[in-house]
Design a protein around this motif. Structure first.
Motif, PDB file in Angstrom:
ATOM      1  N   PRO A 202       0.825  -1.222   0.000  1.00  0.00           N
ATOM      2  CA  PRO A 202       0.000   0.000   0.000  1.00  0.00           C
ATOM      3  C   PRO A 202       0.852   1.263   0.000  1.00  0.00           C
ATOM      4  CG  PRO A 202       0.050  -0.954   2.192  1.00  0.00           C
ATOM      5  CD  PRO A 202       0.773  -1.923   1.291  1.00  0.00           C
ATOM      6  N   ALA A 203       0.208   2.392  -0.262  1.00  0.00           N
ATOM      7  CA  ALA A 203       0.890   3.678  -0.353  1.00  0.00           C
ATOM      8  C   ALA A 203       1.655   3.981   0.938  1.00  0.00           C
ATOM      9  CB  ALA A 203      -0.120   4.793  -0.630  1.00  0.00           C
ATOM     10  N   GLY A 204       2.912   4.401   0.791  1.00  0.00           N
ATOM     11  CA  GLY A 204       3.727   4.828   1.919  1.00  0.00           C
ATOM     12  C   GLY A 204       4.362   3.721   2.728  1.00  0.00           C
ATOM     13  N   ALA A 205       4.056   2.444   2.443  1.00  0.00           N
ATOM     14  CA  ALA A 205       4.597   1.337   3.236  1.00  0.00           C
ATOM     15  C   ALA A 205       6.023   0.998   2.802  1.00  0.00           C
ATOM     16  CB  ALA A 205       3.705   0.111   3.105  1.00  0.00           C
ATOM     17  N   ARG A 235       3.430 -17.518 -12.461  1.00  0.00           N
ATOM     18  CA  ARG A 235       3.154 -16.119 -12.807  1.00  0.00           C
ATOM     19  C   ARG A 235       3.011 -15.307 -11.522  1.00  0.00           C
ATOM     20  NH1 ARG A 235       1.210 -14.470 -17.937  1.00  0.00           N
ATOM     21  NH2 ARG A 235       0.660 -12.243 -18.020  1.00  0.00           N
ATOM     22  N   VAL A 236       3.635 -14.124 -11.507  1.00  0.00           N
ATOM     23  CA  VAL A 236       3.627 -13.258 -10.325  1.00  0.00           C
ATOM     24  C   VAL A 236       3.274 -11.840 -10.757  1.00  0.00           C
ATOM     25  CG1 VAL A 236       5.014 -12.275  -8.456  1.00  0.00           C
ATOM     26  CG2 VAL A 236       5.340 -14.665  -9.115  1.00  0.00           C
ATOM     27  N   LEU A 237       2.447 -11.195  -9.960  1.00  0.00           N
ATOM     28  CA  LEU A 237       2.086  -9.791 -10.174  1.00  0.00           C
ATOM     29  C   LEU A 237       2.451  -9.003  -8.924  1.00  0.00           C
ATOM     30  CD1 LEU A 237       0.634  -7.410 -11.602  1.00  0.00           C
ATOM     31  CD2 LEU A 237      -1.498  -8.247 -10.575  1.00  0.00           C
ATOM     32  N   VAL A 238       3.202  -7.901  -9.102  1.00  0.00           N
ATOM     33  CA  VAL A 238       3.603  -7.034  -7.997  1.00  0.00           C
ATOM     34  C   VAL A 238       3.048  -5.636  -8.264  1.00  0.00           C
ATOM     35  CG1 VAL A 238       5.528  -6.061  -6.689  1.00  0.00           C
ATOM     36  CG2 VAL A 238       5.728  -8.367  -7.678  1.00  0.00           C
ATOM     37  N   VAL A 239       2.321  -5.082  -7.295  1.00  0.00           N
ATOM     38  CA  VAL A 239       1.801  -3.717  -7.397  1.00  0.00           C
ATOM     39  C   VAL A 239       2.286  -2.938  -6.184  1.00  0.00           C
ATOM     40  CG1 VAL A 239      -0.259  -2.258  -7.456  1.00  0.00           C
ATOM     41  CG2 VAL A 239      -0.229  -4.429  -8.716  1.00  0.00           C
ATOM     42  N   VAL A 240       3.024  -1.859  -6.432  1.00  0.00           N
ATOM     43  CA  VAL A 240       3.593  -1.032  -5.368  1.00  0.00           C
ATOM     44  C   VAL A 240       2.981   0.363  -5.500  1.00  0.00           C
ATOM     45  CG1 VAL A 240       5.709  -0.209  -4.285  1.00  0.00           C
ATOM     46  CG2 VAL A 240       5.716  -2.374  -5.537  1.00  0.00           C
ATOM     47  N   GLU A 241       2.212   0.758  -4.503  1.00  0.00           N
ATOM     48  CA  GLU A 241       1.464   2.013  -4.585  1.00  0.00           C
ATOM     49  C   GLU A 241       2.352   3.228  -4.316  1.00  0.00           C
ATOM     50  OE1 GLU A 241      -1.223   2.081  -5.976  1.00  0.00           O
ATOM     51  OE2 GLU A 241      -2.763   0.732  -5.207  1.00  0.00           O
ATOM     52  N   LYS A 242       1.756   4.385  -4.419  1.00  0.00           N
ATOM     53  CA  LYS A 242       2.456   5.665  -4.366  1.00  0.00           C
ATOM     54  C   LYS A 242       3.327   5.802  -3.111  1.00  0.00           C
ATOM     55  CE  LYS A 242       1.524  10.654  -4.599  1.00  0.00           C
ATOM     56  NZ  LYS A 242       0.472  11.703  -4.738  1.00  0.00           N
ATOM     57  N   VAL A 272       4.182  -3.309 -11.278  1.00  0.00           N
ATOM     58  CA  VAL A 272       3.582  -1.988 -11.466  1.00  0.00           C
ATOM     59  C   VAL A 272       4.078  -1.093 -10.332  1.00  0.00           C
ATOM     60  CG1 VAL A 272       1.437  -0.678 -11.631  1.00  0.00           C
ATOM     61  CG2 VAL A 272       1.554  -3.003 -12.569  1.00  0.00           C
ATOM     62  N   ILE A 273       4.791  -0.018 -10.697  1.00  0.00           N
ATOM     63  CA  ILE A 273       5.408   0.868  -9.704  1.00  0.00           C
ATOM     64  C   ILE A 273       4.767   2.244  -9.837  1.00  0.00           C
ATOM     65  CG2 ILE A 273       7.595   1.718  -8.779  1.00  0.00           C
ATOM     66  CD1 ILE A 273       9.004  -0.460 -10.464  1.00  0.00           C
ATOM     67  N   GLU A 274       4.008   2.637  -8.829  1.00  0.00           N
ATOM     68  CA  GLU A 274       3.273   3.899  -8.888  1.00  0.00           C
ATOM     69  C   GLU A 274       4.193   5.092  -8.580  1.00  0.00           C
ATOM     70  OE1 GLU A 274       0.428   4.333 -10.065  1.00  0.00           O
ATOM     71  OE2 GLU A 274      -0.559   2.366 -10.024  1.00  0.00           O
ATOM     72  N   GLU A 275       3.628   6.274  -8.619  1.00  0.00           N
ATOM     73  CA  GLU A 275       4.386   7.517  -8.477  1.00  0.00           C
ATOM     74  C   GLU A 275       5.209   7.543  -7.185  1.00  0.00           C
ATOM     75  OE1 GLU A 275       3.554  12.348  -8.103  1.00  0.00           O
ATOM     76  OE2 GLU A 275       1.924  10.962  -8.573  1.00  0.00           O
ATOM     77  N   GLY A 276       6.497   7.838  -7.317  1.00  0.00           N
ATOM     78  CA  GLY A 276       7.375   7.988  -6.160  1.00  0.00           C
ATOM     79  C   GLY A 276       7.718   6.692  -5.442  1.00  0.00           C
ATOM     80  N   SER A 304       8.658   9.754 -11.150  1.00  0.00           N
ATOM     81  CA  SER A 304       9.510   9.835  -9.956  1.00  0.00           C
ATOM     82  C   SER A 304       9.694   8.495  -9.265  1.00  0.00           C
ATOM     83  CB  SER A 304       8.964  10.863  -8.959  1.00  0.00           C
ATOM     84  OG  SER A 304       8.849  12.140  -9.564  1.00  0.00           O
ATOM     85  N   SER A 305       9.425   7.407  -9.953  1.00  0.00           N
ATOM     86  CA  SER A 305       9.609   6.084  -9.359  1.00  0.00           C
ATOM     87  C   SER A 305      11.008   5.565  -9.663  1.00  0.00           C
ATOM     88  CB  SER A 305       8.559   5.107  -9.885  1.00  0.00           C
ATOM     89  OG  SER A 305       8.737   4.890 -11.270  1.00  0.00           O
ATOM     90  N   SER A 306      11.385   4.489  -8.959  1.00  0.00           N
ATOM     91  CA  SER A 306      12.714   3.908  -9.116  1.00  0.00           C
ATOM     92  C   SER A 306      12.618   2.395  -9.174  1.00  0.00           C
ATOM     93  CB  SER A 306      13.612   4.328  -7.943  1.00  0.00           C
ATOM     94  OG  SER A 306      14.875   3.693  -8.009  1.00  0.00           O
ATOM     95  N   TYR A 307      13.330   1.805 -10.138  1.00  0.00           N
ATOM     96  CA  TYR A 307      13.390   0.351 -10.260  1.00  0.00           C
ATOM     97  C   TYR A 307      14.845  -0.062 -10.446  1.00  0.00           C
ATOM     98  CZ  TYR A 307      12.817  -4.387 -12.134  1.00  0.00           C
ATOM     99  OH  TYR A 307      12.904  -5.746 -12.339  1.00  0.00           O
TER     100      TYR A 307
END
Length: 488
Positions: A202-205, A235-242, A272-276, A304-307
């Protein structure tokens, strides 16, 4: 961020229905078109019978799977089935596979890996957050997730109850249908994936000190010379919020007696890498030397994201990593490091594509490979595309290959496609043996020739291994590579 349930387009007919329709013919004879034949019929008739045979076997194997009723998986399978109708098996005439020989796959009998029984082996991890996938199936008994922040989820998609997180993941799964660079192996995974392991931050975690360790285990292998390959499609799905940050350790290996057996691992990871947000991804591939390992990584980065990806690949008779990254916003940072070791009768292949569409993007890519024996091969095709609006981009790419035996082979193709006119971009390539001056330097200081060679060979890849942030994994990989190189 607001969440909404994803809407899917109408489902295309399942592949099996396409294959068994009385209108469809897979005869090698010339195709005669009549007004009664639909466009779908024509496409099936022109498809590769070997590809369709594999897809049909995968559908048969999943017919009794508990996940067959899962709406997201069914949509994924239908979309992939439709796409497979126009796919053919790759050959050296296809540019992406010009130097990558997949004939030993085509000459084998491909059998879907069965649903694994309760594991008779145990796994351990230095991280308190461990996800274990056995032959593509989520293994609850081998997983533990004791250090996730509030609001985070990691596990099987089928175990996630309906709600905002579920809807967000559905939207991410649906968006993958728009991926234009997908290939045959991506679609085979979509048809054959028995489940989707999902990670939601979730966002900020922050999940950094105790990264999420994903172990891809392959337990169904056949004996050498059997001409059979068991096919798994994890198959793996990763979603990283803002504003969130997560560390991921991805590891592929044979287990339960398959450490030296023959099998085919065909995996996909979407990120999926969200803003920041920031994702640090360590990828370790140490499959059986008789296995085929084909993997897709598809990452989408918002502004502004980083991978950051650190890749170590030492296993597999054929190891191919298809890496595709899209920078979807300005001020985005992408750093890629890879170190491969190719030994006897082994191909290590990295095909990467980075697309920059927005201002002030930053990227660095370093690829290194050691080819230890004459029958080994290194392949690198790295494409960085800087589009018109990606002004003030700073992109750099370097590939270096060390050939330690006569007739050892390296085929490298670093390339930049630049449309923008205000950029700072560079690329380079070097292929060589150890330099005599370096060896002479050691010898003048009393170091014998073999010790000097061992030190130089190991230090060639140490630069990449040192970038792995999680110390236990870094030490384990360093020890394994040191032992492997010492035995060449």
């Amino acid at each position: 961020m607001s969440y909404c349930c994803s809407s899917f387009p109408p489902s295309p007919p399942p592949l099996r229905r396409c294959l068994r329709s009385p209108l469809l013919t897979l005869s090698p004879k010339a195709l005669t078109l009549t007004p009664r034949r639909s466009s779908l019929s024509v496409r099936c008739s022109l498809s590769d019978p070997f590809v369709l045979e594999i897809a049909e076997k995968l559908e048969d194997a999943l017919s009794s799977s508990p996940s067959i009723q899962s709406l997201p998986l069914q949509r994924l399978r239908d979309s992939s089935s439709q796409s497979l109708l126009s796919r053919s098996w790759p050959s050296s005439k296809d540019e992406p596979f010009r130097f990558t020989d997949t004939s030993f796959l085509k000459n084998s009998s491909i059998i879907p890996a069965p649903i694994p029984p309760l594991p008779s082996f145990s796994l351990d991890s230095p991280s308190p957050n461990l996800i274990s996938l056995v032959d593509g199936h989520f293994a609850t008994s081998l997983s533990r997730l004791s250090s996730l922040p509030a609001g985070a989820f990691a596990g099987s998609l089928s175990a996630l109850p309906p709600g905002p997180i579920y809807d967000r993941l559905l939207a991410a799964i649906a968006s993958a249908d728009e991926f234009q660079d997908r290939d045959l192996f991506w679609d085979l995974n979509g048809v054959g994936a028995p489940d989707i392991a999902v990670i939601y931050i979730p966002a900020g975690a922050w999940v950094v000190d105790a990264p999420i360790h994903i172990r891809f285990c392959y337990s169904e292998g056949d004996e050498i010379g059997s001409q059979r390959l068991r096919l798994s499609n994890p198959r793996v799905l990763v979603v990283v919020e803002k504003g969130a940050e997560v560390g991921i350790v991805e590891e592929h290996l044979g287990v339960g007696g398959s450490e030296e057996r023959c099998y085919w691992a065909n995996s996909v990871m979407e990120i999926v890498i969200e803003e920041g947000a920031k994702v640090t991804h360590s990828y370790v591939q140490r499959q059986s030397m008789n296995a085929a390992h084909i993997k897709w990584t598809f990452a989408q980065q918002e502004s502004s994201s980083s991978y950051e990806l650190m890749e170590i690949s030492t296993g597999g008779r054929l190891s191919r990593h298809n890496l595709h990254i899209q920078q979807l916003g300005p001020d985005t940072v992408t750093e890629l490091s890879a170190f491969h070791v190719s030994r006897s009768n082994q191909t290590q292949d990295l095909h990467s594509r980075l697309v920059l569409d927005h201002p002030r993007g930053y990227s660095r890519q370093l690829h290194k490979c050691i080819v230890c024996q004459s029958s080994g091969q290194a392949v690198f095709d790295g494409n960085i595309k800087v589009n018109r609006f990606a002004q003030q981009t700073d992109a750099g790419q370097l590939t270096r290959t060390l050939l330690l035996a006569p007739r050892a082979t390296a085929n490298v193709k670093p390339n930049l496609q630049i449309v923008a006119d205000d950029v700072k971009c560079s690329h380079g390539a070097a292929i060589s043996d150890l330099e005599e001056d370096q060896l002479f330097y050691f010898q003048t200081r009393g170091v014998d020739l073999q010790t000097a060679r061992d030190a130089l060979v190991f230090s060639f890849g140490a630069e990449v291994m040192a970038r792995i942030p999680f110390e236990p994994v870094r030490k384990s990989v360093t020890s394994q590579v040191k032992e492997l190189l010492a035995n060449q």
